[in-house]
Design an enzyme around this catalytic site. Structure first.
Site, PDB file in Angstrom:
ATOM      1  N   GLY A  99      13.744  -0.434  41.822  1.00 45.34           N
ATOM      2  CA  GLY A  99      12.386  -0.406  41.286  1.00 45.34           C
ATOM      3  C   GLY A  99      11.792  -1.791  41.135  1.00 45.34           C
ATOM      4  O   GLY A  99      10.589  -1.944  40.938  1.00 45.34           O
ATOM      5  N   HIS A 155      -2.224  -4.782  34.659  1.00 52.11           N
ATOM      6  CA  HIS A 155      -0.857  -4.660  34.151  1.00 52.11           C
ATOM      7  C   HIS A 155      -0.691  -5.486  32.879  1.00 52.11           C
ATOM      8  O   HIS A 155      -1.518  -6.348  32.579  1.00 52.11           O
ATOM      9  CB  HIS A 155       0.155  -5.139  35.192  1.00 52.11           C
ATOM     10  CG  HIS A 155       0.404  -4.143  36.287  1.00 52.11           C
ATOM     11  ND1 HIS A 155      -0.433  -4.016  37.375  1.00 52.11           N
ATOM     12  CD2 HIS A 155       1.381  -3.222  36.451  1.00 52.11           C
ATOM     13  CE1 HIS A 155       0.028  -3.064  38.172  1.00 52.11           C
ATOM     14  NE2 HIS A 155       1.131  -2.557  37.639  1.00 52.11           N
ATOM     15  N   LYS A 159       3.995  -9.204  33.530  1.00 51.62           N
ATOM     16  CA  LYS A 159       4.342  -8.852  34.923  1.00 51.62           C
ATOM     17  C   LYS A 159       4.440 -10.131  35.757  1.00 51.62           C
ATOM     18  O   LYS A 159       3.533 -10.958  35.755  1.00 51.62           O
ATOM     19  CB  LYS A 159       3.298  -7.900  35.510  1.00 51.62           C
ATOM     20  CG  LYS A 159       3.648  -7.440  36.919  1.00 51.62           C
ATOM     21  CD  LYS A 159       2.763  -6.308  37.376  1.00 51.62           C
ATOM     22  CE  LYS A 159       3.032  -5.920  38.820  1.00 51.62           C
ATOM     23  NZ  LYS A 159       4.418  -5.466  39.056  1.00 51.62           N
TER      24      LYS A 159
HETATM   25  P1  NAD Z   1      11.840  -6.766  32.074  1.00 46.53           P
HETATM   26  O1  NAD Z   1      11.603  -8.247  32.163  1.00 46.53           O
HETATM   27  O2  NAD Z   1      11.583  -6.062  30.793  1.00 46.53           O
HETATM   28  O3  NAD Z   1      13.363  -6.458  32.498  1.00 46.53           O
HETATM   29  C1  NAD Z   1      14.053  -7.143  33.515  1.00 46.53           C
HETATM   30  C2  NAD Z   1      15.522  -7.214  33.083  1.00 46.53           C
HETATM   31  O4  NAD Z   1      16.281  -7.767  34.180  1.00 46.53           O
HETATM   32  C3  NAD Z   1      15.739  -8.155  31.876  1.00 46.53           C
HETATM   33  O5  NAD Z   1      16.471  -7.507  30.862  1.00 46.53           O
HETATM   34  C4  NAD Z   1      16.528  -9.315  32.465  1.00 46.53           C
HETATM   35  O6  NAD Z   1      17.416  -9.915  31.540  1.00 46.53           O
HETATM   36  C5  NAD Z   1      17.262  -8.596  33.596  1.00 46.53           C
HETATM   37  N1  NAD Z   1      17.818  -9.502  34.589  1.00 46.53           N
HETATM   38  C6  NAD Z   1      17.298 -10.672  35.057  1.00 46.53           C
HETATM   39  N2  NAD Z   1      18.145 -11.220  35.945  1.00 46.53           N
HETATM   40  C7  NAD Z   1      19.220 -10.388  36.041  1.00 46.53           C
HETATM   41  C8  NAD Z   1      20.421 -10.429  36.790  1.00 46.53           C
HETATM   42  N3  NAD Z   1      20.704 -11.429  37.635  1.00 46.53           N
HETATM   43  N4  NAD Z   1      21.292  -9.409  36.645  1.00 46.53           N
HETATM   44  C9  NAD Z   1      21.034  -8.381  35.799  1.00 46.53           C
HETATM   45  N5  NAD Z   1      19.885  -8.284  35.061  1.00 46.53           N
HETATM   46  C10 NAD Z   1      19.012  -9.297  35.181  1.00 46.53           C
HETATM   47  O7  NAD Z   1      10.982  -6.131  33.259  1.00 46.53           O
HETATM   48  P2  NAD Z   1      10.561  -4.596  33.454  1.00 46.53           P
HETATM   49  O8  NAD Z   1       9.215  -4.364  32.894  1.00 46.53           O
HETATM   50  O9  NAD Z   1      11.703  -3.731  33.054  1.00 46.53           O
HETATM   51  O10 NAD Z   1      10.421  -4.564  35.037  1.00 46.53           O
HETATM   52  C11 NAD Z   1      11.524  -4.818  35.886  1.00 46.53           C
HETATM   53  C12 NAD Z   1      11.054  -4.756  37.334  1.00 46.53           C
HETATM   54  O11 NAD Z   1      10.618  -3.424  37.613  1.00 46.53           O
HETATM   55  C13 NAD Z   1       9.861  -5.669  37.651  1.00 46.53           C
HETATM   56  O12 NAD Z   1      10.012  -6.179  38.961  1.00 46.53           O
HETATM   57  C14 NAD Z   1       8.661  -4.725  37.574  1.00 46.53           C
HETATM   58  O13 NAD Z   1       7.573  -5.157  38.361  1.00 46.53           O
HETATM   59  C15 NAD Z   1       9.298  -3.477  38.134  1.00 46.53           C
HETATM   60  N6  NAD Z   1       8.636  -2.209  37.812  1.00 46.53           N
HETATM   61  C16 NAD Z   1       8.702  -1.255  38.754  1.00 46.53           C
HETATM   62  C17 NAD Z   1       8.167  -0.021  38.533  1.00 46.53           C
HETATM   63  C18 NAD Z   1       8.270   1.025  39.614  1.00 46.53           C
HETATM   64  O14 NAD Z   1       7.787   2.151  39.422  1.00 46.53           O
HETATM   65  N7  NAD Z   1       8.894   0.690  40.754  1.00 46.53           N
HETATM   66  C19 NAD Z   1       7.529   0.258  37.313  1.00 46.53           C
HETATM   67  C20 NAD Z   1       7.488  -0.731  36.337  1.00 46.53           C
HETATM   68  C21 NAD Z   1       8.057  -1.967  36.594  1.00 46.53           C
END
Ligand code: NAD
Length: 262
Positions: A99, A155, A159
């Site tokens: 995602g 957003h 983001k």
């Molecule tokens: P967030 O910043 O809340 O969470 C990201 C997490 O990844 C954090 O807890 C961080 O510590 C962790 N992380 C960073 N590097 C890492 C690594 N090397 N190994 C393991 N974990 C690691 O962000 P979010 O709002 O949860 O969004 C995450 C991603 O999902 C973003 O790219 C966002 O754009 C995307 N997103 C996608 C959808 C979809 O429907 N596809 C919907 C919402 C968000």
């Protein structure tokens, strides 16, 4: 019943945490591992704001795969960590649902090659909200009937990427649905006219209080059509994520978006 064993990478984030809580209510799916670079050693369920899961957060994907033998790995890391995580999962032949957004076309080419090399499927979706998938479909349907179109995506302020993956994908679908791209929209080059993607102008808004929203505005002589989708909470993405987890092992190679699963 054999439950599908799920490893969540990025489990301490907004999306990963919502997925950890959601999995707890699904009888056929089982959280077996949780990876993040923060909250390491803490209980994944508690970190996610839910009930104890008795699964500690660990910080190493290969070690987590070796320890938990997941059927499916789900990636919701921040964009900078996305490709490294996908490489690690596919190298261990774990069916991978992604995602994380912000991938380049060269990343998709690499994922396609990794799927072939390791004989494992991957699904990458820029938006798991089923309403957003329909918004893109409806936009493609409307595209040939209107002269011009602009996209405004809105957003939350944290983001990391802009424009959003959904806006880029919508612009591509609109362009593909027309015999030619929309005619140029003036004044060209003006800084407040957004980012041209082909000839579709994209506008990104980032504000606290927002989750994920998009308007596709079409215009023709004497009329406009607005198609709007709002994700009001992260729960909006979960039906699409669960669908992908349940179907991924029946797929081959790289699947982009959940459109073909609906
Ligand atoms: P967030 O910043 O809340 O969470 C990201 C997490 O990844 C954090 O807890 C961080 O510590 C962790 N992380 C960073 N590097 C890492 C690594 N090397 N190994 C393991 N974990 C690691 O962000 P979010 O709002 O949860 O969004 C995450 C991603 O999902 C973003 O790219 C966002 O754009 C995307 N997103 C996608 C959808 C979809 O429907 N596809 C919907 C919402 C968000």
């Amino acid at each position: 019943m054999n439950r599908t064993r799920v490893l969540v990478v990025g489990c301490a984030g907004q999306m990963g945490g919502t997925l950890v809580r959601t999995l707890a209510g699904e009888d056929d799916l089982q959280l077996v591992g949780a990876v993040d670079v923060v909250s390491v050693g803490d209980d994944a369920g508690v970190v996610a704001g839910g009930a104890r899961a008795d699964i500690p957060v660990t910080d190493n994907v290969p070690a987590a795969v070796a320890a938990t033998s997941p059927d499916v790995g789900v990636v919701f890391t921040s964009p900078s960590a996305g490709m490294a995580t996908v490489r690690a999962l596919l190298a261990h032949r774990v069916a991978t649902v992604v995602g994380t957004t912000g991938f380049a076309e060269s990343d998709f080419e690499e994922i396609t090659a990794l799927c072939r090399e390791h004989d494992s499927p991957a699904l990458v979706a820029s938006n798991f909200a089923i309403g957003a998938v329909l918004m893109m479909r409806f936009a493609a349907e409307a595209a040939p009937h209107f002269d011009q179109v602009e996209i405004i995506e809105l957003h939350h302020e944290r983001k990391a990427d802009a424009p959003s993956g959904t806006a880029l994908r919508t612009a591509r679908a609109i362009t593909e649905a027309r015999a030619e791209g929309p005619p140029p929209a003036g004044p060209e080059g003006a800084p407040s006219r957004g980012l041209p993607h082909g000839r579709v102008h994209l506008h990104s808004v980032r504000l606290p209080g927002l989750v994920a929203h998009q308007e596709v505005l079409f215009g023709a002589t004497g009329q406009t059509l607005t198609i709007r989708h709002d994700s009001l909470s992260r729960e909006s993405f979960m039906p699409g994520v669960l669908l992908a987890i349940r179907r991924i092992r029946g797929l081959t190679g790289l699947t982009r978006e959940i459109d073909s699963l609906l």
